[in-house]
Design an enzyme around this catalytic site. Structure first.
Site, PDB file in Angstrom:
ATOM      1  N   GLY A 113      53.917  84.368  52.119  1.00 43.57           N
ATOM      2  CA  GLY A 113      52.964  84.202  53.111  1.00 43.57           C
ATOM      3  C   GLY A 113      53.087  83.426  54.503  1.00 43.57           C
ATOM      4  O   GLY A 113      52.117  83.332  55.229  1.00 43.57           O
ATOM      5  N   GLY A 115      55.596  83.850  56.637  1.00 40.35           N
ATOM      6  CA  GLY A 115      56.154  84.513  57.784  1.00 40.35           C
ATOM      7  C   GLY A 115      57.380  84.793  57.734  1.00 40.35           C
ATOM      8  O   GLY A 115      57.897  84.951  58.928  1.00 40.35           O
ATOM      9  N   THR A 117      59.243  87.331  56.573  1.00 41.23           N
ATOM     10  CA  THR A 117      59.422  88.997  56.861  1.00 41.23           C
ATOM     11  C   THR A 117      59.180  88.928  58.512  1.00 41.23           C
ATOM     12  O   THR A 117      60.014  89.644  59.388  1.00 41.23           O
ATOM     13  CB  THR A 117      58.714  89.728  56.298  1.00 41.23           C
ATOM     14  N   GLU A 334      50.094  59.829  48.422  1.00 42.41           N
ATOM     15  CA  GLU A 334      51.115  59.655  49.333  1.00 42.41           C
ATOM     16  C   GLU A 334      51.178  58.515  50.367  1.00 42.41           C
ATOM     17  O   GLU A 334      52.145  57.895  50.669  1.00 42.41           O
ATOM     18  CB  GLU A 334      51.092  60.815  50.327  1.00 42.41           C
TER      19      GLU A 334
END
Ligand code: ADP
Ligand code: MG
Ligand code: ZN
Length: 518
Positions: A113, A115, A117, A334
């Site tokens: 999902g 991007g 493609t 983090e």
């Protein structure tokens, strides 16, 4: 006895007929089924320009609606890399004249999902060339021998229409690593199709203007042969968008809807950490639907609220969004890595800290880039590295209290590193300059398969190794705790800033540290 012989003869005869029929009938059945299926496929082929023989989807974006880089947002790094491919497709002769090495295969790698493609289509659209697309998962469902033949056809057609793009979506479906232990000797359809792809890639001249693109969200399972030089040797990371990227993606999708002037896409972007382009497109669409249900003329903030809740609920069910508490934990985890890295002497500089799950699998990430290529590492450097890796977990404990499962990967890596220091590099005072254990591996079809370790030391030594590992890791954990306790204010500042911004680069981080110290 005579009786017996005659009897036996009869059995033989029936058995002969039976066996012939026994395989002839199913064979006839399968031939019929096969030809029926092939005819069906020929009729039902997709795409406006599809050819009877190959049924590959071909979209000539010069004629249909054109997707360009205008339609893609938030993946600027990938876009920059792909601009070069566009340029090549538009002026292949320029590159040929210069004798420049031309990209042959470009592999787009990233979570679902994001991007991939879409980007491939945009490359075709920008360059104004035809786009031949096939999903590798379609190959797998085919009858024996068809996959390879279709792959051949695909390239045949592409060569006739060059310059063009051949796009193989979900490459992992055929590109899974061959020759694992389980797959020994199997020669299945998938493998033949993969082999045909390799043959095609090796066989054609990149100067002809055909660029092969492929996409995968599971790069780790790909066969090494696919990513070798001259094949998919260029890999482009299509990552999850950060805050700014999400705002841009929302902007792209909001172009088509009637937004109320008060709607602030920035606010919506802030509310959707971890979401990818497909989720955001979904949110804009859901918001428009909500507005329509409400009977409103424009899409209001409340519609977006409803849409976000809806989409988030779906994602939550699939376990893909962080709640506030998890986000806080990841932020301080983090921050802990980053601050320890800034505090110890030998750590690589911190390039970027982010709480958006970037690479596949990990939650946040603290990216350290080595300042120069390293061949040797000293004991001190390795100790510092362990200390940095433990910093995340220690910070979580200090600020949020308790432990979480998020540090699992860190723990695996430190344990492995410490074991290597003791058993491979002889870096332990207590055990001395000696290696322990012998790693075993076997070679199957060019890949080395690790088979574990052979122990060549006594039970007593094993206990001493374990004790030494514990001591080393314990000491590094204590050191990380000391650093983070002393610089608690800085830790809190970095964590808070991360929660607000999601991503900090090197300069941002330096500014936060300077601000907290002053
Ligand atoms: P992938 O192939 O990586 O799984 P897709 O390209 O199929 O993702 O994306 C699905 C849809 O989500 C796209 O058609 C587009 O509407 C939207 N989308 C995904 N990523 C982006 C992006 N970076 N910018 C704009 N829209 C995006
Ligand atoms: Mg896709
Ligand atoms: Zn970590």
């Amino acid at each position: 006895m005579q009786h017996g012989v005659a009897f036996a003869g009869r059995i033989e005869q029936t058995a002969w007929w039976e066996s012939v029929l026994g395989w002839l009938l199913p064979l006839a059945f399968f031939v019929a089924l096969y030809s029926f299926a092939m005819r069906r496929m020929a009729k039902g082929g997709g795409g406006p320009l599809s050819f009877g023989k190959s049924r590959v989807k071909i979209y000539d974006r010069t004629q249909n609606e054109r997707i360009t880089f205008e339609d893609v947002a938030g993946v600027d790094e990938a876009e920059d890399e792909l601009r070069e491919v566009v340029d090549f497709l538009m002026h292949p002769d320029k590159y040929q004249a210069l004798g420049a090495r031309i990209p042959k295969g470009v592999l787009l790698v990233g979570p679902p999902g994001t991007g991939k493609t879409l980007l491939a289509k945009a490359v075709a659209g920008e360059a104004g060339v035809p786009f031949f697309s096939i999903s590798a998962s379609e190959f797998v469902e085919m009858f024996v021998g068809v996959g390879a033949a279709r792959m051949r056809d695909l390239f045949e057609q592409a060569k006739q229409r060059s310059p063009c793009i051949v796009f193989i979506d979900e490459l992992d479906a055929i590109g899974k690593s061959r020759g694992g232990l389980g797959a020994m000797g199997t020669h299945d359809e998938r493998e033949q199709t993969l082999n045909q792809l390799l043959v095609e890639m090796d066989g054609f001249d990149p100067g002809k203007g055909v660029v092969i693109m492929a996409a995968t969200n599971r790069p780790e399972v790909l066969d090494q042969a696919l990513v070798r030089a001259g094949r998919f040797d260029r890999q482009v990371l299509v990552d999850r968008p950060d805050l700014r990227g999400r705002r841009e993606i929302l902007r792209v999708h909001a172009r088509g809807v009637d937004l109320a002037p008060v709607v602030d896409l920035e606010v919506i972007a802030r509310r959707t950490p971890g979401m990818v382009g497909a989720d955001l497109a979904n949110i804009v669409n859901e918001a428009a639907l909500a507005a329509a249900r409400r009977g409103g003329g424009t899409v209001e903030t409340q519609d977006f609220e409803e849409a976000i809740d809806r989409v988030q609920l779906g994602l939550k069910r699939r376990g893909r969004v962080m709640n506030e508490e998890e986000k806080r934990r990841v932020a301080f985890h983090e921050a802990g890595h980053a601050l320890v890295a800034l505090s110890v002497q030998h750590a690589d500089p911190v390039h970027r800290v982010s709480i958006i799950p970037r690479s596949i699998g990990a939650l946040g990430i603290t990216l350290q880039l080595p300042t120069d290529e390293r061949y040797l590492m000293t004991r001190e450097e390795l100790c510092d590295r362990i200390c940095v890796m433990l910093g995340g977990r220690v910070a979580e404990e200090l600020v949020c209290g308790g432990l979480s499962t998020g540090a699992q990967n860190d723990l695996e890596r430190v344990t492995e590193l410490a074991r290597q220091m003791v058993c491979r590099f002889g870096m332990s005072e207590a055990l001395g300059p000696q290696t322990f254990g012998q790693s075993l591996s076997a070679r199957f079809l060019q890949t080395s398969v690790p088979l574990g370790e052979e122990r060549n030391y006594s039970e007593q030594t094993a206990q001493r190794i374990d004790a030494e590992l514990q001591a080393m890791l314990g000491a590094e954990q204590a050191r990380a705790r000391q650093i983070l306790t002393e610089r608690r204010a800085v830790l809190e500042a970095i964590g808070a800033r991360l929660l607000a911004e999601e991503t900090l680069d090197q300069d941002d981080l330096a500014a936060v540290v300077a601000g907290a110290v002053a």
